[in-house]
Design a protein around this motif. Sequence first.
Motif, PDB file in Angstrom:
ATOM      1  N   ARG A   1       0.721  -1.262   0.000  1.00  0.00           N
ATOM      2  CA  ARG A   1       0.000   0.000   0.000  1.00  0.00           C
ATOM      3  C   ARG A   1       0.748   1.309   0.000  1.00  0.00           C
ATOM      4  NH1 ARG A   1      -2.065  -1.393   5.717  1.00  0.00           N
ATOM      5  NH2 ARG A   1      -1.022   0.173   6.997  1.00  0.00           N
ATOM      6  N   GLY A   2       2.054   1.393   0.244  1.00  0.00           N
ATOM      7  CA  GLY A   2       2.698   2.689   0.192  1.00  0.00           C
ATOM      8  C   GLY A   2       2.774   3.216  -1.227  1.00  0.00           C
ATOM      9  N   LEU A   3       2.633   4.528  -1.396  1.00  0.00           N
ATOM     10  CA  LEU A   3       2.769   5.163  -2.708  1.00  0.00           C
ATOM     11  C   LEU A   3       4.151   5.764  -2.823  1.00  0.00           C
ATOM     12  CD1 LEU A   3      -0.460   5.117  -2.593  1.00  0.00           C
ATOM     13  CD2 LEU A   3      -0.275   7.012  -4.180  1.00  0.00           C
TER      14      LEU A   3
ATOM     15  N   PHE B   1       0.916  -0.864  -9.318  1.00  0.00           N
ATOM     16  CA  PHE B   1      -0.233  -0.019  -9.644  1.00  0.00           C
ATOM     17  C   PHE B   1       0.301   1.389  -9.851  1.00  0.00           C
ATOM     18  CE2 PHE B   1      -4.479   0.896 -10.164  1.00  0.00           C
ATOM     19  CZ  PHE B   1      -5.034   1.751  -9.221  1.00  0.00           C
TER      20      PHE B   1
ATOM     21  N   TYR C   1      -5.592  17.980  -5.062  1.00  0.00           N
ATOM     22  CA  TYR C   1      -4.714  16.969  -5.628  1.00  0.00           C
ATOM     23  C   TYR C   1      -5.632  15.878  -6.142  1.00  0.00           C
ATOM     24  CZ  TYR C   1       0.014  14.963  -5.622  1.00  0.00           C
ATOM     25  OH  TYR C   1       1.239  14.489  -5.971  1.00  0.00           O
TER      26      TYR C   1
ATOM     27  N   PHE D   1      -6.185  12.300  -8.445  1.00  0.00           N
ATOM     28  CA  PHE D   1      -5.559  11.116  -9.020  1.00  0.00           C
ATOM     29  C   PHE D   1      -6.386  10.559 -10.171  1.00  0.00           C
ATOM     30  CE2 PHE D   1      -1.937   9.894  -6.448  1.00  0.00           C
ATOM     31  CZ  PHE D   1      -2.099  10.666  -5.323  1.00  0.00           C
TER      32      PHE D   1
ATOM     33  N   ARG E   1      -2.978  -0.977 -13.607  1.00  0.00           N
ATOM     34  CA  ARG E   1      -2.393  -2.122 -12.913  1.00  0.00           C
ATOM     35  C   ARG E   1      -1.515  -2.884 -13.897  1.00  0.00           C
ATOM     36  NH1 ARG E   1      -3.720  -3.167  -7.930  1.00  0.00           N
ATOM     37  NH2 ARG E   1      -5.654  -1.970  -8.128  1.00  0.00           N
TER      38      ARG E   1
ATOM     39  N   PRO F   1      -1.915   1.358  12.068  1.00  0.00           N
ATOM     40  CA  PRO F   1      -1.721   0.858  10.703  1.00  0.00           C
ATOM     41  C   PRO F   1      -2.932   0.088  10.183  1.00  0.00           C
ATOM     42  CG  PRO F   1      -0.371  -0.376  12.253  1.00  0.00           C
ATOM     43  CD  PRO F   1      -0.965   0.776  13.002  1.00  0.00           C
ATOM     44  N   ASP F   2      -3.623  -0.569  11.087  1.00  0.00           N
ATOM     45  CA  ASP F   2      -4.801  -1.346  10.710  1.00  0.00           C
ATOM     46  C   ASP F   2      -5.899  -1.124  11.741  1.00  0.00           C
ATOM     47  OD1 ASP F   2      -2.225  -3.273  10.018  1.00  0.00           O
ATOM     48  OD2 ASP F   2      -3.723  -3.206   8.430  1.00  0.00           O
TER      49      ASP F   2
ATOM     50  N   GLN G   1      -3.102  16.981   3.093  1.00  0.00           N
ATOM     51  CA  GLN G   1      -4.351  16.436   2.589  1.00  0.00           C
ATOM     52  C   GLN G   1      -4.561  15.038   3.154  1.00  0.00           C
ATOM     53  OE1 GLN G   1      -5.369  17.619  -1.568  1.00  0.00           O
ATOM     54  NE2 GLN G   1      -3.177  18.000  -1.728  1.00  0.00           N
TER      55      GLN G   1
ATOM     56  N   PHE H   1      -6.524  11.437   2.072  1.00  0.00           N
ATOM     57  CA  PHE H   1      -7.101  10.710   0.951  1.00  0.00           C
ATOM     58  C   PHE H   1      -7.684   9.387   1.443  1.00  0.00           C
ATOM     59  CE2 PHE H   1      -5.775  12.901  -2.902  1.00  0.00           C
ATOM     60  CZ  PHE H   1      -4.740  13.688  -2.457  1.00  0.00           C
TER      61      PHE H   1
ATOM     62  N   GLN I   1      -8.392   5.647  -0.220  1.00  0.00           N
ATOM     63  CA  GLN I   1      -8.256   4.745  -1.364  1.00  0.00           C
ATOM     64  C   GLN I   1      -9.233   3.598  -1.193  1.00  0.00           C
ATOM     65  OE1 GLN I   1      -4.431   2.758  -2.049  1.00  0.00           O
ATOM     66  NE2 GLN I   1      -4.754   2.966  -4.245  1.00  0.00           N
TER      67      GLN I   1
ATOM     68  N   GLY J   1      -8.854   0.744  -5.676  1.00  0.00           N
ATOM     69  CA  GLY J   1      -7.635   1.496  -5.946  1.00  0.00           C
ATOM     70  C   GLY J   1      -7.814   2.977  -6.191  1.00  0.00           C
TER      71      GLY J   1
ATOM     72  N   LEU K   1      -8.162   6.737  -5.588  1.00  0.00           N
ATOM     73  CA  LEU K   1      -7.808   7.661  -4.502  1.00  0.00           C
ATOM     74  C   LEU K   1      -8.683   8.907  -4.587  1.00  0.00           C
ATOM     75  CD1 LEU K   1      -4.013   7.183  -4.706  1.00  0.00           C
ATOM     76  CD2 LEU K   1      -5.183   7.358  -2.523  1.00  0.00           C
TER      77      LEU K   1
ATOM     78  N   ASN L   1      -9.681  12.572  -2.763  1.00  0.00           N
ATOM     79  CA  ASN L   1      -9.291  13.606  -1.818  1.00  0.00           C
ATOM     80  C   ASN L   1     -10.425  13.861  -0.835  1.00  0.00           C
ATOM     81  OD1 ASN L   1      -9.229  16.525  -0.909  1.00  0.00           O
ATOM     82  ND2 ASN L   1      -7.209  16.320  -1.842  1.00  0.00           N
TER      83      ASN L   1
ATOM     84  N   PHE M   1      -4.863   7.820   3.685  1.00  0.00           N
ATOM     85  CA  PHE M   1      -3.513   8.363   3.620  1.00  0.00           C
ATOM     86  C   PHE M   1      -3.490   9.812   4.073  1.00  0.00           C
ATOM     87  CE2 PHE M   1      -1.209   5.020   1.576  1.00  0.00           C
ATOM     88  CZ  PHE M   1      -2.103   4.388   0.726  1.00  0.00           C
TER      89      PHE M   1
ATOM     90  N   PHE N   1       3.531  10.686   0.951  1.00  0.00           N
ATOM     91  CA  PHE N   1       2.494   9.797   1.476  1.00  0.00           C
ATOM     92  C   PHE N   1       3.009   9.036   2.690  1.00  0.00           C
ATOM     93  CE2 PHE N   1      -1.198   9.392  -1.350  1.00  0.00           C
ATOM     94  CZ  PHE N   1      -0.825  10.298  -2.332  1.00  0.00           C
ATOM     95  N   GLY N   2       2.153   8.963   3.720  1.00  0.00           N
ATOM     96  CA  GLY N   2       2.394   8.022   4.795  1.00  0.00           C
ATOM     97  C   GLY N   2       2.055   6.625   4.308  1.00  0.00           C
ATOM     98  N   ARG N   3       2.269   5.614   5.166  1.00  0.00           N
ATOM     99  CA  ARG N   3       1.953   4.247   4.771  1.00  0.00           C
ATOM    100  C   ARG N   3       0.475   3.933   4.904  1.00  0.00           C
ATOM    101  NH1 ARG N   3       4.977   0.657   3.300  1.00  0.00           N
ATOM    102  NH2 ARG N   3       3.766  -1.031   4.213  1.00  0.00           N
ATOM    103  N   GLY N   4      -0.255   4.854   5.495  1.00  0.00           N
ATOM    104  CA  GLY N   4      -1.699   4.696   5.511  1.00  0.00           C
ATOM    105  C   GLY N   4      -2.235   3.909   6.688  1.00  0.00           C
ATOM    106  N   THR N   5      -3.515   4.059   6.905  1.00  0.00           N
ATOM    107  CA  THR N   5      -4.270   3.247   7.866  1.00  0.00           C
ATOM    108  C   THR N   5      -5.282   2.436   7.080  1.00  0.00           C
ATOM    109  OG1 THR N   5      -4.056   4.756   9.747  1.00  0.00           O
ATOM    110  CG2 THR N   5      -5.967   3.280   9.740  1.00  0.00           C
ATOM    111  N   SER N   6      -5.206   1.131   7.199  1.00  0.00           N
ATOM    112  CA  SER N   6      -6.156   0.264   6.517  1.00  0.00           C
ATOM    113  C   SER N   6      -7.367   0.048   7.404  1.00  0.00           C
ATOM    114  CB  SER N   6      -5.508  -1.088   6.211  1.00  0.00           C
ATOM    115  OG  SER N   6      -6.454  -1.972   5.627  1.00  0.00           O
TER     116      SER N   6
END
Lengths: 110, 109
Positions: A42-44, A88, A99, A101, A106, B9-10, B33, B35, B37, B41, B43, B45, B86, B99-104
């Motif tokens: 998941r990291g971008l 991806f 911003y 996207f 993929r 993280p989760d 910001q 986001f 996702q 997939g 994304l 805002n 994110f 981008f951070g690694r996000g929270t799922s």
Amino acid sequence: SQTIHQWPATLVQPVGSPLSLECTVEGTSNPNLYWYRQAAGRGLQLLFYSVGIGQISSEVPQNLSASRPQDRQFILSSKKLLLSDSGFYLCAWSTQESYTFGSGTRLTVV
Amino acid sequence: GIQVEQSPPDLILQEGANSTLRCNFSDSVNNLQWFHQNPWGQLINLFYIPSGTKQNGRLSATTVATERYSLLYISSSQTTDSGVYFCVPEEGGSYIPTFGRGTSLIVHP
């Protein structure tokens, strides 16, 4: 209205083949444009960004290149794909306060 | 460059629950910001929030720039809230969002 188009949605390519992904923006002029890759987990990762025609900055040395032949067109390319290029790919554009996207491509390299 | 840390993280919630997602960043920012996702997939805002508080329906966000953190609140969660969130700060003077690694987040019915 402002929109971003990215294609194709999915792509399966053999190792060693070339790549061309295209991104176009409508409804704005002189946007900042970006290419990201998101691998599994998941990291971008920012690959390239552009603040104007012909101006490309690369964030990560790799097997890929980018070009901006027109103000609202951003192209991601490779001469020879590697297995590690799978992922991806997302195009984005930005203004001062937003911003946006694209829907992403993929890519699977086999 | 700026470092971004998101927590947790989760996260797994039951529909209707509330939650708070946190983002810490290491340097001053001129833009931040949030986001979402979705599972396909895309994304989207959610907020542009370099400082202060904003609300949009069941979601709200607060950024305290002087203390280098931002919070995203989700109230009365729904299954459609599932996905990865994110936090994306843009370092002062830079065109480059990080981008951070996000929270799922998974919301169960």
